[in-house]
Design a protein around this motif. Structure first.
Motif, short mmCIF file in Angstrom:
data_model
loop_
_atom_site.label_atom_id
_atom_site.label_comp_id
_atom_site.label_asym_id
_atom_site.label_seq_id
_atom_site.Cartn_x
_atom_site.Cartn_y
_atom_site.Cartn_z
N ILE A 30 81.10 60.76 71.82
CA ILE A 30 80.84 61.78 70.81
C ILE A 30 80.93 61.16 69.42
O ILE A 30 80.09 61.40 68.56
CB ILE A 30 81.84 62.96 70.95
CG1 ILE A 30 81.65 63.67 72.30
CG2 ILE A 30 81.65 63.95 69.80
CD1 ILE A 30 82.73 64.70 72.61
N MET A 31 81.94 60.33 69.20
CA MET A 31 82.21 59.76 67.89
C MET A 31 81.18 58.72 67.46
O MET A 31 80.60 58.81 66.38
CB MET A 31 83.61 59.12 67.91
CG MET A 31 84.10 58.59 66.59
SD MET A 31 85.79 57.93 66.70
CE MET A 31 86.74 59.43 67.02
N PHE A 32 80.93 57.74 68.29
CA PHE A 32 80.07 56.63 67.92
C PHE A 32 78.63 56.82 68.36
O PHE A 32 77.72 56.24 67.78
CB PHE A 32 80.61 55.32 68.50
CG PHE A 32 81.91 54.90 67.89
CD1 PHE A 32 81.95 54.22 66.70
CD2 PHE A 32 83.10 55.19 68.53
CE1 PHE A 32 83.15 53.83 66.13
CE2 PHE A 32 84.31 54.81 67.98
CZ PHE A 32 84.34 54.13 66.77
N GLY A 33 78.41 57.61 69.39
CA GLY A 33 77.05 57.82 69.88
C GLY A 33 76.44 59.12 69.44
O GLY A 33 75.27 59.37 69.67
N ASN A 34 77.26 59.99 68.81
CA ASN A 34 76.82 61.32 68.40
C ASN A 34 76.17 62.07 69.56
O ASN A 34 75.19 62.79 69.40
CB ASN A 34 75.88 61.26 67.18
CG ASN A 34 75.85 62.57 66.44
OD1 ASN A 34 76.83 63.32 66.44
ND2 ASN A 34 74.73 62.87 65.81
N LEU A 35 76.71 61.87 70.75
CA LEU A 35 76.27 62.60 71.94
C LEU A 35 77.03 63.92 71.93
O LEU A 35 78.24 63.95 72.06
CB LEU A 35 76.57 61.80 73.20
CG LEU A 35 75.92 60.41 73.25
CD1 LEU A 35 76.36 59.66 74.50
CD2 LEU A 35 74.41 60.51 73.17
N ARG A 36 76.33 65.02 71.79
CA ARG A 36 76.98 66.29 71.49
C ARG A 36 76.85 67.34 72.59
O ARG A 36 77.46 68.39 72.49
CB ARG A 36 76.39 66.85 70.19
CG ARG A 36 76.44 65.92 68.99
CD ARG A 36 77.81 65.76 68.41
NE ARG A 36 78.32 66.99 67.84
CZ ARG A 36 78.06 67.41 66.61
NH1 ARG A 36 77.31 66.70 65.81
NH2 ARG A 36 78.56 68.55 66.19
N THR A 37 76.04 67.07 73.63
CA THR A 37 75.89 68.04 74.71
C THR A 37 76.37 67.42 76.02
O THR A 37 76.43 66.20 76.16
CB THR A 37 74.41 68.47 74.89
OG1 THR A 37 73.65 67.36 75.33
CG2 THR A 37 73.84 69.04 73.59
N TYR A 38 76.67 68.28 76.96
CA TYR A 38 77.10 67.82 78.29
C TYR A 38 76.04 66.91 78.90
O TYR A 38 76.36 65.84 79.42
CB TYR A 38 77.36 69.05 79.18
CG TYR A 38 77.80 68.70 80.57
CD1 TYR A 38 79.15 68.59 80.87
CD2 TYR A 38 76.87 68.49 81.57
CE1 TYR A 38 79.56 68.27 82.15
CE2 TYR A 38 77.27 68.16 82.85
CZ TYR A 38 78.61 68.06 83.14
OH TYR A 38 79.02 67.73 84.40
N ARG A 39 74.80 67.33 78.80
CA ARG A 39 73.70 66.55 79.38
C ARG A 39 73.62 65.16 78.74
O ARG A 39 73.45 64.15 79.44
CB ARG A 39 72.39 67.30 79.20
CG ARG A 39 71.21 66.58 79.80
CD ARG A 39 69.96 67.38 79.63
NE ARG A 39 68.85 66.66 80.24
CZ ARG A 39 67.63 67.13 80.33
NH1 ARG A 39 67.35 68.31 79.84
NH2 ARG A 39 66.68 66.42 80.89
N ASP A 40 73.72 65.09 77.43
CA ASP A 40 73.68 63.79 76.75
C ASP A 40 74.87 62.93 77.14
O ASP A 40 74.73 61.73 77.39
CB ASP A 40 73.65 63.96 75.23
CG ASP A 40 72.29 64.39 74.71
OD1 ASP A 40 71.29 64.26 75.45
OD2 ASP A 40 72.24 64.86 73.56
N LEU A 41 76.05 63.53 77.19
CA LEU A 41 77.25 62.77 77.55
C LEU A 41 77.15 62.23 78.97
O LEU A 41 77.50 61.09 79.23
CB LEU A 41 78.49 63.65 77.38
CG LEU A 41 78.90 63.92 75.94
CD1 LEU A 41 79.85 65.11 75.87
CD2 LEU A 41 79.55 62.69 75.32
N HIS A 42 76.67 63.05 79.88
CA HIS A 42 76.56 62.60 81.27
C HIS A 42 75.42 61.61 81.45
O HIS A 42 75.57 60.56 82.07
CB HIS A 42 76.38 63.79 82.21
CG HIS A 42 76.33 63.38 83.64
ND1 HIS A 42 75.14 63.25 84.32
CD2 HIS A 42 77.31 63.03 84.50
CE1 HIS A 42 75.39 62.85 85.55
NE2 HIS A 42 76.70 62.70 85.69
N GLY A 43 74.27 61.93 80.89
CA GLY A 43 73.09 61.11 81.09
C GLY A 43 73.16 59.74 80.43
O GLY A 43 72.46 58.83 80.84
N ASN A 44 73.99 59.60 79.40
CA ASN A 44 74.08 58.34 78.68
C ASN A 44 75.41 57.63 78.90
O ASN A 44 75.77 56.72 78.14
CB ASN A 44 73.88 58.58 77.18
CG ASN A 44 72.46 59.01 76.88
OD1 ASN A 44 71.53 58.29 77.17
ND2 ASN A 44 72.32 60.19 76.33
#
Length: 195
Positions: A30-44
């Motif tokens: 979340i902090m360094f990748g700016n991944l903000r959704t569950y899908r983004d967090l899981h998929g990346n």
């Protein structure tokens, strides 16, 4: 809902909140990748976090006051996760952890370069990055400096596009450019899985 703590020792208290493998990894993304959704967090997820573990950690991080969640106004079934001030203040700790790993473990050079750049930038860069996170996650005033954009313009950490995915943003925190700066979707030690 707060957990019972084993002791009042500040190191113990911190470890009880952040000491499992996945909590810091989720915060990193979340902090360094700016991944903000569950899908983004899981998929990346470089480490391949399981869906049930990710859901549990997001719930725990929210309960601990490190992350907030809100419905995405653009998509009714999606939730946007944001860092709280409490989590943003962990940024120097994340830099220290990354650099400890660079010095003492077998970190891949292409994944360590961003940690090294942050360490070299020192506390002034960290403060500027925390201001940028406050803007992105808490709606604070837009800072003049974009540390994310600087890290992405700095070729020391960038690797072939087969390993690191980038996201072009039309306007950066510094303002628009011809193509927009390249803002990494991955943290200081992340590569794309399956590439």
């Amino acid at each position: 809902m707060r957990m019972d703590r084993r002791s009042g020792c500040p190191i113990n208290l911190s470890v009880e909140v952040l000491g499992d493998k996945w909590s810091l990894v989720v915060l990193r993304d979340i902090m360094f990748g700016n991944l903000r959704t569950y899908r983004d967090l899981h998929g990346n997820s470089l480490e391949g976090i399981a869906t049930n573990i990710l859901a549990d950690r997001l719930k725990r991080l929210t309960e601990e006051g490190l992350v907030t969640s809100a419905p995405d106004p653009a998509h009714k079934q999606r939730t946007i996760y944001s860092l709280t001030e409490k989590a943003i203040e962990l940024m120097p700790v994340m830099v220290a952890l990354g650099n400890w790993g660079v010095r003492h473990l077998r970190a891949a050079p292409e994944l360590a370069a961003r940690s090294i750049a942050l360490q070299e930038g020192g506390p002034p860069m960290w403060e500027d990055f925390m201001d940028e996170l406050r803007h992105l996650h808490l709606g604070a005033q837009q800072p003049k400096r974009s540390v994310l954009a600087e890290l992405n313009r700095d070729g020391r950490w960038q690797v072939d596009s087969g390993w690191v995915s980038s996201l072009r943003i039309v306007e950066s925190l510094d303002g628009p450019t011809d193509e927009g700066p390249v803002v990494s979707r991955f943290g200081p030690c992340q590569e794309r899985r399956g590439s």
